[in-house]
Design a protein around this motif. Structure first.
Motif: not given
Length: 121
Positions: A61-69, A81-86
């Motif tokens: 995943s894109d590091p700029s998502l800071k582990s939200r993905a 499936t993609l989950q994106l938190s916060s």
């Protein structure tokens, strides 16, 4: 011919988790050596790559998502499936799933039609 179809919640509240599903037909997501990508495009902005899951389950995943993905798959249902938190309003975009012939998004040869996700209270 491969077809991809996204489905999503439409509207998500800030701080919640967004979940979008891509159903694939016309080919298996475990077929060598395809990569299954998620991307998004916010209004007025460029397409942004988010994550992939490969034919053998490798993920990135894109590091700029800071582990939200978080990306996962269900091989029995032939979907991923993609989950994106916060989430915040900045995550509002049209979310696309796609098939690539490699790990880089420049290898994408098939796209879904996209699903709009809006983050708003």
């Amino acid at each position: 011919q491969v077809q991809l179809q996204e489905s999503g919640p439409g509207l998500v509240k800030p701080s919640q988790t967004l979940s979008v599903v891509c159903n694939v037909s016309g080919g298996s997501i475990t077929t060598n050596f395809y990569y299954w990508h998620w991307l998004r495009q916010a209004s007025g902005k460029d397409m942004e790559w988010l994550a992939y899951i490969s034919y053998n389950g490798a993920i990135a995943s894109d590091p700029s998502l800071k582990s939200r993905a978080s990306i996962s798959r269900d091989t029995a249902k032939n979907q991923f499936t993609l989950q994106l938190s916060s989430v915040t309003p900045e995550d509002t975009a049209v979310y696309y799933c796609a098939r690539g012939r490699g790990s880089h998004h420049s290898s994408i040869d098939y796209w879904g039609q996209g699903t709009q996700v809006t983050v708003s209270s």
